[in-house]
Design a protein around this motif. Structure first.
Motif, PDB file in Angstrom:
ATOM      1  N   THR A 198       0.839  -1.203   0.000  1.00  0.00           N
ATOM      2  CA  THR A 198       0.000   0.000   0.000  1.00  0.00           C
ATOM      3  C   THR A 198       0.873   1.251   0.000  1.00  0.00           C
ATOM      4  O   THR A 198       0.601   2.217  -0.734  1.00  0.00           O
ATOM      5  CB  THR A 198      -0.921   0.002   1.230  1.00  0.00           C
ATOM      6  N   MET A 199       1.920   1.259   0.803  1.00  0.00           N
ATOM      7  CA  MET A 199       2.823   2.415   0.856  1.00  0.00           C
ATOM      8  C   MET A 199       3.526   2.625  -0.486  1.00  0.00           C
ATOM      9  O   MET A 199       3.612   3.755  -0.982  1.00  0.00           O
ATOM     10  CB  MET A 199       3.858   2.214   1.964  1.00  0.00           C
ATOM     11  N   ARG A 200       4.006   1.544  -1.066  1.00  0.00           N
ATOM     12  CA  ARG A 200       4.724   1.670  -2.333  1.00  0.00           C
ATOM     13  C   ARG A 200       3.780   2.147  -3.444  1.00  0.00           C
ATOM     14  O   ARG A 200       4.128   3.048  -4.221  1.00  0.00           O
ATOM     15  CB  ARG A 200       5.357   0.341  -2.725  1.00  0.00           C
ATOM     16  N   GLY A 201       2.587   1.562  -3.506  1.00  0.00           N
ATOM     17  CA  GLY A 201       1.649   1.957  -4.552  1.00  0.00           C
ATOM     18  C   GLY A 201       1.219   3.407  -4.438  1.00  0.00           C
ATOM     19  O   GLY A 201       1.116   4.131  -5.440  1.00  0.00           O
ATOM     20  N   GLU A 202       0.983   3.870  -3.208  1.00  0.00           N
ATOM     21  CA  GLU A 202       0.567   5.256  -3.018  1.00  0.00           C
ATOM     22  C   GLU A 202       1.682   6.214  -3.408  1.00  0.00           C
ATOM     23  O   GLU A 202       1.436   7.252  -4.028  1.00  0.00           O
ATOM     24  CB  GLU A 202       0.162   5.483  -1.561  1.00  0.00           C
ATOM     25  N   GLU A 230      -3.317   0.990 -12.736  1.00  0.00           N
ATOM     26  CA  GLU A 230      -2.202   0.266 -12.138  1.00  0.00           C
ATOM     27  C   GLU A 230      -2.590  -1.179 -11.839  1.00  0.00           C
ATOM     28  O   GLU A 230      -1.798  -2.099 -12.030  1.00  0.00           O
ATOM     29  CB  GLU A 230      -1.779   0.960 -10.843  1.00  0.00           C
ATOM     30  N   ALA A 231      -3.827  -1.358 -11.398  1.00  0.00           N
ATOM     31  CA  ALA A 231      -4.282  -2.704 -11.067  1.00  0.00           C
ATOM     32  C   ALA A 231      -4.309  -3.589 -12.301  1.00  0.00           C
ATOM     33  O   ALA A 231      -3.839  -4.728 -12.283  1.00  0.00           O
ATOM     34  CB  ALA A 231      -5.664  -2.645 -10.422  1.00  0.00           C
ATOM     35  N   GLU A 233      -0.984  -4.713 -13.444  1.00  0.00           N
ATOM     36  CA  GLU A 233      -0.412  -5.798 -12.647  1.00  0.00           C
ATOM     37  C   GLU A 233      -1.087  -7.130 -12.916  1.00  0.00           C
ATOM     38  O   GLU A 233      -0.762  -8.144 -12.311  1.00  0.00           O
ATOM     39  CB  GLU A 233      -0.512  -5.473 -11.157  1.00  0.00           C
ATOM     40  N   GLY A 234      -2.078  -7.118 -13.815  1.00  0.00           N
ATOM     41  CA  GLY A 234      -2.733  -8.370 -14.159  1.00  0.00           C
ATOM     42  C   GLY A 234      -4.088  -8.557 -13.538  1.00  0.00           C
ATOM     43  O   GLY A 234      -4.701  -9.619 -13.688  1.00  0.00           O
ATOM     44  N   ALA A 235      -4.594  -7.539 -12.834  1.00  0.00           N
ATOM     45  CA  ALA A 235      -5.903  -7.666 -12.194  1.00  0.00           C
ATOM     46  C   ALA A 235      -6.999  -7.607 -13.240  1.00  0.00           C
ATOM     47  O   ALA A 235      -6.916  -6.878 -14.231  1.00  0.00           O
ATOM     48  CB  ALA A 235      -6.104  -6.562 -11.167  1.00  0.00           C
ATOM     49  N   MET A 236      -8.054  -8.387 -13.014  1.00  0.00           N
ATOM     50  CA  MET A 236      -9.202  -8.393 -13.914  1.00  0.00           C
ATOM     51  C   MET A 236     -10.289  -7.490 -13.367  1.00  0.00           C
ATOM     52  O   MET A 236     -10.686  -7.600 -12.203  1.00  0.00           O
ATOM     53  CB  MET A 236      -9.748  -9.815 -14.070  1.00  0.00           C
ATOM     54  N   ALA A 237     -10.777  -6.576 -14.186  1.00  0.00           N
ATOM     55  CA  ALA A 237     -11.910  -5.742 -13.797  1.00  0.00           C
ATOM     56  C   ALA A 237     -13.184  -6.555 -13.960  1.00  0.00           C
ATOM     57  O   ALA A 237     -13.285  -7.404 -14.842  1.00  0.00           O
ATOM     58  CB  ALA A 237     -11.967  -4.488 -14.673  1.00  0.00           C
ATOM     59  N   LEU A 238     -14.156  -6.304 -13.117  1.00  0.00           N
ATOM     60  CA  LEU A 238     -15.384  -7.080 -13.122  1.00  0.00           C
ATOM     61  C   LEU A 238     -16.443  -6.458 -14.003  1.00  0.00           C
ATOM     62  O   LEU A 238     -16.614  -5.239 -14.051  1.00  0.00           O
ATOM     63  CB  LEU A 238     -15.934  -7.233 -11.698  1.00  0.00           C
ATOM     64  N   PHE A 239     -17.185  -7.291 -14.672  1.00  0.00           N
ATOM     65  CA  PHE A 239     -18.226  -6.854 -15.591  1.00  0.00           C
ATOM     66  C   PHE A 239     -19.273  -6.019 -14.861  1.00  0.00           C
ATOM     67  O   PHE A 239     -19.758  -6.381 -13.807  1.00  0.00           O
ATOM     68  CB  PHE A 239     -18.905  -8.070 -16.219  1.00  0.00           C
ATOM     69  N   GLY A 240     -19.617  -4.862 -15.443  1.00  0.00           N
ATOM     70  CA  GLY A 240     -20.699  -4.057 -14.909  1.00  0.00           C
ATOM     71  C   GLY A 240     -20.297  -3.163 -13.757  1.00  0.00           C
ATOM     72  O   GLY A 240     -21.106  -2.366 -13.273  1.00  0.00           O
ATOM     73  N   GLU A 241     -19.043  -3.251 -13.291  1.00  0.00           N
ATOM     74  CA  GLU A 241     -18.623  -2.433 -12.171  1.00  0.00           C
ATOM     75  C   GLU A 241     -18.198  -1.049 -12.656  1.00  0.00           C
ATOM     76  O   GLU A 241     -17.641  -0.891 -13.742  1.00  0.00           O
ATOM     77  CB  GLU A 241     -17.454  -3.087 -11.445  1.00  0.00           C
ATOM     78  N   LYS A 242     -18.457  -0.040 -11.821  1.00  0.00           N
ATOM     79  CA  LYS A 242     -17.997   1.316 -12.099  1.00  0.00           C
ATOM     80  C   LYS A 242     -16.891   1.624 -11.108  1.00  0.00           C
ATOM     81  O   LYS A 242     -17.073   1.521  -9.907  1.00  0.00           O
ATOM     82  CB  LYS A 242     -19.151   2.309 -11.954  1.00  0.00           C
ATOM     83  N   TYR A 243     -15.721   2.003 -11.626  1.00  0.00           N
ATOM     84  CA  TYR A 243     -14.577   2.224 -10.762  1.00  0.00           C
ATOM     85  C   TYR A 243     -14.238   3.697 -10.690  1.00  0.00           C
ATOM     86  O   TYR A 243     -14.270   4.418 -11.697  1.00  0.00           O
ATOM     87  CB  TYR A 243     -13.364   1.444 -11.282  1.00  0.00           C
ATOM     88  N   GLY A 244     -13.881   4.154  -9.492  1.00  0.00           N
ATOM     89  CA  GLY A 244     -13.446   5.526  -9.305  1.00  0.00           C
ATOM     90  C   GLY A 244     -11.938   5.620  -9.405  1.00  0.00           C
ATOM     91  O   GLY A 244     -11.273   4.790 -10.028  1.00  0.00           O
ATOM     92  N   ASP A 245     -11.382   6.649  -8.756  1.00  0.00           N
ATOM     93  CA  ASP A 245      -9.941   6.850  -8.817  1.00  0.00           C
ATOM     94  C   ASP A 245      -9.179   5.785  -8.049  1.00  0.00           C
ATOM     95  O   ASP A 245      -8.011   5.523  -8.325  1.00  0.00           O
ATOM     96  CB  ASP A 245      -9.587   8.229  -8.248  1.00  0.00           C
ATOM     97  N   GLU A 246      -9.844   5.188  -7.047  1.00  0.00           N
ATOM     98  CA  GLU A 246      -9.203   4.187  -6.213  1.00  0.00           C
ATOM     99  C   GLU A 246      -9.985   2.876  -6.281  1.00  0.00           C
ATOM    100  O   GLU A 246     -11.214   2.876  -6.320  1.00  0.00           O
ATOM    101  CB  GLU A 246      -9.151   4.653  -4.754  1.00  0.00           C
ATOM    102  N   VAL A 247      -9.256   1.777  -6.320  1.00  0.00           N
ATOM    103  CA  VAL A 247      -9.906   0.466  -6.320  1.00  0.00           C
ATOM    104  C   VAL A 247      -9.195  -0.436  -5.322  1.00  0.00           C
ATOM    105  O   VAL A 247      -8.031  -0.227  -4.981  1.00  0.00           O
ATOM    106  CB  VAL A 247      -9.863  -0.201  -7.717  1.00  0.00           C
ATOM    107  N   ARG A 248      -9.936  -1.431  -4.858  1.00  0.00           N
ATOM    108  CA  ARG A 248      -9.342  -2.461  -4.010  1.00  0.00           C
ATOM    109  C   ARG A 248      -8.958  -3.625  -4.914  1.00  0.00           C
ATOM    110  O   ARG A 248      -9.739  -4.066  -5.753  1.00  0.00           O
ATOM    111  CB  ARG A 248     -10.333  -2.921  -2.944  1.00  0.00           C
ATOM    112  N   VAL A 249      -7.754  -4.102  -4.742  1.00  0.00           N
ATOM    113  CA  VAL A 249      -7.247  -5.218  -5.541  1.00  0.00           C
ATOM    114  C   VAL A 249      -7.100  -6.416  -4.610  1.00  0.00           C
ATOM    115  O   VAL A 249      -6.360  -6.366  -3.629  1.00  0.00           O
ATOM    116  CB  VAL A 249      -5.905  -4.867  -6.198  1.00  0.00           C
TER     117      VAL A 249
END
Length: 881
Positions: free
Chosen positions: A351-355, A635-636, A639-655
Motif C-alpha cells: 500500500t505504501m509503495r503503490g501510493e 495500475e491494477a 499488474e494483471g488484475a481483472m476488472a469485473l463486468f458491470g462495475e464502475k470504478y473511481g480513482d481508487e480500487v481495491r485489488v
C-alpha cells in the motif's frame, strides 16, 4: 537508560502485579464511538463499560493504547515535525478502575510507579488538581508528601473531564515533570505555561459524577478511574531528553530516513526527518487496522499523512518510491509489542509503495504549478482557492499539503475559495450521475449525500461498530422519528454493513441502542457511496442523532464471503482451463449459492467442470492469505488484475489477490473488487459446482455452492446415495454397477413391450377393417396408450400390407393426442398427409402439424377428442378425393 519498549513493559507489568488485567490495544478505528474519526484516548475502548452498557470479567485494567490525532477536533498534523511533542501517532499508557478503587489507590499507584519503579526524583514533580477537589489535594499531601506549593489548583475545564454534554464526568489531577530553571516556561496555570520547562506526563481522571442535563450533576454509585500517560513524553524524561524525537524509537526512525535520503539528521532537513518518522508510524498502524488511502473519510486522512511524508522525502532528493523501505525499521522497533505490524507487513508495504508511485507521478507537475502560481502573487497574498482545488483535483494534493508546502513563504491559502470550488464539483458530479442513463436514484439520497458526505464502510475489518443515525427515511421523505412497526431506511455515518453491489448481496442484522431495535433486512448503496439500511423498527422510537450499535449477521456474512471468494478462484480456474476469452458477464453471491456468468461459445463439458472444481478446491486447501491493496484501476490492470463486468470504478480500487504469498503478480488470482472476502482461502471450506447451462448466445452460467452450503449439499447427496443403495440392497460401492444392470434390464423390457405393443396395435388396426372414403381406402384407429414414437412405424407396417391407401393412427398416451398419417405412393398425387394431420390436430385443440405429403405427424392437448379427430380426417379426405 530504559528503552521505550522497556518502559511500556514495566508499566503494564506493574499494574498487572496490582491485580489489573492487561488488555490489548483496541483498533485505531473506534468500534464503539461513532463521533470519533480515530481512537484518540486510552479510555475509548472502555467507554461502554464506564456508562454501564457493557460489563467485563475484570474490574481493573491496564493498556498500551495506539492513538491517532490527525483529524477532527484532535488534529496535530500541522505541528508535527516542527515541535518537540506533537505527533499524529502516539501511545497512551493507562490504568482503569470500573467501580473498584478510587482516588486514594489511584494516586498511590501512580506516585509509587513514577518515583519508586521508574525512580524519578520527587523534587522534580508537581501536580495539579481541580480547584474544588480538596479530596485530591489532601491525598497528594498525605500520600506523596507534597506541600501546597507543589499542588496547583486549576479552576478551568482543563482539569475537569467530561465524556460529553451529558454522561460520566469528574475532576482531573495531572503529574508534571520540571526540567529545571534553565528551560524557559512557567508552571501550569501561569501565563508562561506553554513553555518547555514543565511537561505533563500523566493525567488521572476521577470519574465520580453523572451530568444530565448539562450543569446538573449527581454522584455516581460506583466512582471509577481513567488515567493516561503519554509514552513518548515519558520516554523522553526517562532518557534525559527534552524532545520526544530524541528518544530511542524516533532516533532509529529518523536515522533510517537520513540513511535513505543521504541527508543529515540534524541538518537543514531535521524537521523533514521527523515528519517522515512520525508519519511512518501512523501510516503503518492505520493500514494494519484496515484503513486504506482514499478520497473520503479515514482513508483521506491517511492519504494526507502519507503524502505529507512523501513530499518531505521528495524535498530531500528522493525520486523513486522509498517510504515503504523504512517499514522494516519500524517493525524492528515496535513489532514485538504490536504483532499486527508483522502480520500485515505485506499489505502495509504494498500500500505504501503503490501510493508513493501514484503520488510521485504527479508531484513534480503539481509543485511546478504551485511555483508558477505563487510567483504571480504579491507578498502576503493568498493562493487562490481555485488553484488549491486544481492541485487537489488534478494532482492529488490535499489542502493541508498545499498549506504545508507554502509554510514559510508568507502565502496562506484561500480556504473559502477552495471549499466553493469543491461544492461546484459535487454539483457537477451529481448532475452527471442523474443524466448518465443509470437507474434514476431517489432525490432524497442525493440530498443526504450533499449534507452528510459518503458513508464510512468499516466492514472489511469488523462486523460490529457504533454509528450515528444521520437520516431516517420513511416512504420517500425524511422523518424526525419512526415508531415501532415503521418500515425505515436508515443512514449512518459509519457502518460495518455491506451495501449490495458487484454481485454481492447486502448484509442483514440489527441496529440497537437502549430501548431501540431495528431489524435490518437489506442494505443497499445509494447516490454512489451512501450505505442505506432497510428494515423495521421492532422496539422503541428511531430518531436522527441517535447512536446505535450496528451488528451484521455473522453467519450470513461468512457464507457470503465464502461464495464471493470462491467466485474469484472459479473465474481464474475457468480462464486457465478454457482460455483467456473467458470473462465475467455477471455474478451473484448470496449466503446459499453463487451464480457466475462467463463468455464461452460452447457448453463446458462435465470433464472440464470436474477439473475446474478440483483446481478451486486445491487452492482452498492451499490456505493462502487473501491480500487487499488500494491502487488506481490502471495500475491494477497493469499488474494483471481483472476488472469485473458491470462495475464502475473511481480513482481508487481495491485489488484482491489470492493463491500467492505476497499479493503481487505471482498471486494465482488478482481482481479488482470492493466486496468482502475470507482472510485465507481455506476459510472457504469446500466448493461444489451444481449446474452449467446457457443463458444467451456465447454466455454460459455456472451455479455452485461453497462453505457450509457445500457441506450441506455433500451430506444430502450422501444420504440420497445411501437410500438408493439400501433400496437396491447393495453397498454404496456396488450401487453404480447394480444401477447400470437395472437400467439395462429396463431397456430390454421396454424393447420387448414396445414390440408387443406394435404387434398388438398392428393387429388391431388391421382387424378394424378398411373403409372407402371418396374412392380412397382408409385404415384409421385410436391405438390408445401406444407411445407416440411408435406411430410412424406402425403406420408404415399397415400400409405395406397393401390393404389401404391411407393409414391414420392416433395415440392418447399421457392424456395428449398424437396423430400420424401415411399415404401410399400411388395416392400421394390426390391425398396430402399434412392436410390430414392438421385437421386432426385442430380437432384435438392443437395448431396443426408438419411433414411430407406421404408421411406427417401432429398433436393436440385434448386426448378425449380422438374420435372427433378421426372424423375430421375422414372429412378432409373426402374433400381431397
Amino acid at each position: 537508560m530504559l528503552t521505550t519498549n522497556e518502559i511500556r513493559t514495566t508499566f503494564l507489568e506493574y499494574f498487572a502485579g496490582k491485580g489489573h488485567q492487561i488488555v490489548p490495544s483496541s483498533s485505531l478505528v473506534p468500534r464503539n464511538d461513532p463521533t470519533l474519526l480515530f481512537t484518540n484516548a486510552g479510555m475509548v475502548q472502555f467507554k461502554n463499560v464506564f456508562t454501564g452498557q457493557e460489563t467485563r470479567p475484570y474490574s481493573r485494567a491496564t493498556t498500551a493504547q495506539k492513538v491517532v490525532r490527525a483529524g477532527g477536533k484532535h488534529n496535530d498534523l500541522d505541528n508535527v515535525g516542527y515541535t518537540a511533542r506533537h505527533h499524529t501517532f502516539f501511545e497512551m499508557m493507562g490504568n482503569f478502575s470500573f467501580g473498584d478503587y478510587f482516588k486514594p489507590e489511584a494516586i498511590e499507584l501512580a506516585w509509587t510507579l513514577v518515583t519508586k519503579n521508574f525512580g524519578l526524583p520527587k523534587d522534580k514533580l508537581l501536580v495539579t488538581v481541580f480547584s474544588e477537589d480538596e479530596d485530591a489535594a489532601g491525598l497528594w499531601r498525605s500520600i506523596a508528601g507534597l506541600d501546597d506549593s507543589r499542588i496547583i489548583r486549576i479552576p478551568t475545564s482543563d482539569n475537569f473531564w467530561r465524556m460529553g454534554d451529558t454522561g460520566p464526568c469528574g475532576p482531573c489531577s495531572e503529574i508534571f515533570f520540571d526540567h529545571g530553571p534553565d528551560v524557559p516556561g512557567g508552571p501550569p496555570g501561569s501565563p508562561d505555561e506553554d513553555g518547555d520547562r514543565f511537561v505533563e506526563i500523566w493525567n488521572l481522571v476521577f470519574m465520580q459524577y453523572f451530568e444530565d442535563p448539562p450543569g446538573v450533576r449527581s454522584p455516581l454509585p460506583r466512582p471509577s478511574i481513567d488515567t493516561g500517560l503519554g509514552l513518548e513524553r515519558f520516554a523522553a524524561i526517562m532518557q534525559g531528553k527534552r524532545d520526544n524525537y530524541d528518544t530511542d524509537t524516533f532516533v532509529a526512525l529518523t536515522q533510517a530516513s537520513a540513511d535513505l535520503t543521504h541527508q543529515s539528521v540534524d541538518g537543514p532537513f531535521k524537521a523533514s526527518h521527523r515528519v517522515v518518522a512520525d508519519h511512518l508510524r501512523s501510516t503503518a498502524f492505520l493500514i494494519a487496522d484496515g484503513v486504506l488511502p482514499s478520497k473520503d473519510g479515514r482513508g483521506y486522512v491517511l492519504r494526507r499523512i502519507m503524502r505529507r511524508a512523501m513530499r518531505h522525502l521528495h524535498m530531500m532528493g528522493t525520486r523513486e518510491p522509498v517510504f515503504y523501505k523504512l517499514l522494516p525499521v519500524l517493525i524492528q522497533q515496535m513489532g514485538q509489542a504490536y504483532p499486527e505490524l508483522v502480520q500485515g507487513e505485506a499489505l502495509i508495504r504494498e500500500t505504501m509503495r503503490g501510493e508513493e508511485e501514484r503520488f510521485k507521478a504527479m508531484l513534480d507537475r503539481g509543485l511546478g504549478l504551485l511555483a508558477e502560481e505563487t510567483d504571480k502573487l504579491t507578498p502576503g497574498a493568498a493562493l487562490p482557492g481555485d488553484v488549491a482545488f486544481r492541485l487537489y483535483d488534478t494532482f492529488g494534493f490535499p489542502l493541508d499539503l498545499t498549506q504545508d508546502a507554502l509554510r514559510g513563504s508568507g502565502h496562506p491559502v484561500d480556504v473559502e475559495g477552495f471549499d466553493a470550488a469543491m461544492t461546484v464539483q459535487r454539483e457537477r458530479a451529481r448532475a452527471s450521475w442523474v443524466g448518465s442513463g443509470d437507474t434514476a436514484l431517489e432525490t432524497v439520497w442525493f440530498e443526504a449525500r450533499d449534507k452528510f458526505g459518503a458513508s464510512e464502510f468499516l466492514g472489511y475489518s469488523t462486523e460490529q461498530a457504533d454509528g450515528e443515525v444521520q437520516a431516517v427515511v420513511v416512504g420517500n421523505g425524511f422523518v424526525k422519528e419512526a415508531p415501532v412497526g415503521a418500515e425505515v431506511a436508515v443512514l449512518l455515518n459509519q457502518t460495518p454493513f455491506y451495501g449490495e453491489s458487484g454481485g454481492q448481496a447486502g448484509d442483514t442484522g440489527t441496529l440497537t441502542a437502549n430501548g431501540l431495535r431495528i431489524a435490518v433486512t437489506d442494505t443497499q448503496k445509494k447516490a454512489g457511496d451512501l450505505i442505506v439500511h432497510y428494515g423495521t423498527v421492532t422496539e422503541g422510537t428511531l430518531r436522527p442523532g441517535q447512536a446505535v450499535t450496528a451488528t451484521v449477521d455473522h453467519d450470513r456474512r461468512s457464507a457470503i464471503r465464502a461464495h464471493h471468494s470462491a467466485t474469484h478462484l472459479l473465474h481464474e480456474a475457468l480462464r486457465r482451463k478454457l482460455g483467456t476469452h473467458v470473462a465475467q458477464k455477471g455474478s451473484l453471491n448470496t449466503p446459499d449459492r453463487l451464480r457466475f456468468d462467463v463468455s464461452q461459445p460452447r457448453p463446458i463439458t462435465a470433464e472440464e467442470l470436474a477439473e475446474v472444481e478440483a483446481e478451486v478446491n486445491r487452492l482452498i486447501r492451499e490456505n493462502s492469505q487473501v491480500l487487499t491493496r488500494s491502487m488506481t484501476p490502471e495500475e491494477a490492470v497493469a499488474e494483471g488484475a481483472m476488472a469485473l463486468f458491470g462495475e464502475k470504478y473511481g480513482d481508487e480500487v481495491r485489488v484482491v489477490s489470492m493463491g500467492g504469498a505476497d499479493g503481487n503478480k505471482s498471486a494465482w488470482s488478482i481482481e479488482l473488487c470492493g466486496g468482502t472476502h475470507v482472510n485465507r482461502t481455506g476459510d472457504i471450506g469446500q466448493f461444489r459446482i451444481t449446474a452449467e447451462n446457457g443463458v444467451s448466445a456465447g454466455v454460459r452460467r455456472i451455479e455452485a455452492v461453497a462453505g457450509k452450503a457445500a457441506e450441506t449439499l455433500s451430506l444430502a447427496n450422501e444420504q440420497r446415495l445411501n437410500q438408493m443403495a439400501a433400496m437396491m440392497k447393495v453397498s454404496v460401492a456396488d450401487a453404480p454397477e447394480r444401477l447400470a444392470l437395472l437400467l439395462e434390464e429396463r431397456r430390454t423390457m421396454e424393447r420387448q413391450i414396445s414390440q408387443l405393443q406394435r404387434q398388438l396395435a398392428a393387429g388391431n388396426a388391421a382387424s378394424a377393417g378398411v373403409e372407402d372414403v371418396g374412392g380412397v381406402r382408409l385404415a384409421s384407429r385410436n391405438v390408445g396408450d401406444t407411445a407416440p414414437r411408435e406411430l410412424k412405424g406402425l403406420a408404415e407396417t399397415i400400409l405395406k400390407q397393401g390393404n389401404a391407401d391411407v393409414v391414420v393412427l392416433i395415440s392418447t398416451a399421457g392424456d395428449k393426442g398424437s396423430v400420424v398419417a401415411a399415404v401410399a405412393p400411388e395416392t400421394v398425387e390426390k391425398v396430402d398427409a399434412v392436410a390430414l394431420v392438421r385437421a386432426a390436430s385442430v380437432a384435438m385443440g392443437g395448431k396443426g402439424g408438419g411433414g411430407r405429403r406421404d408421411m406427417a405427424q401432429a398433436g393436440g392437448p385434448n386426448a378425449g377428442a380422438a374420435d372427433a379427430a378421426l372424423t375430421a380426417v375422414r372429412e378432409a379426405l373426402a374433400g381431397a378425393a
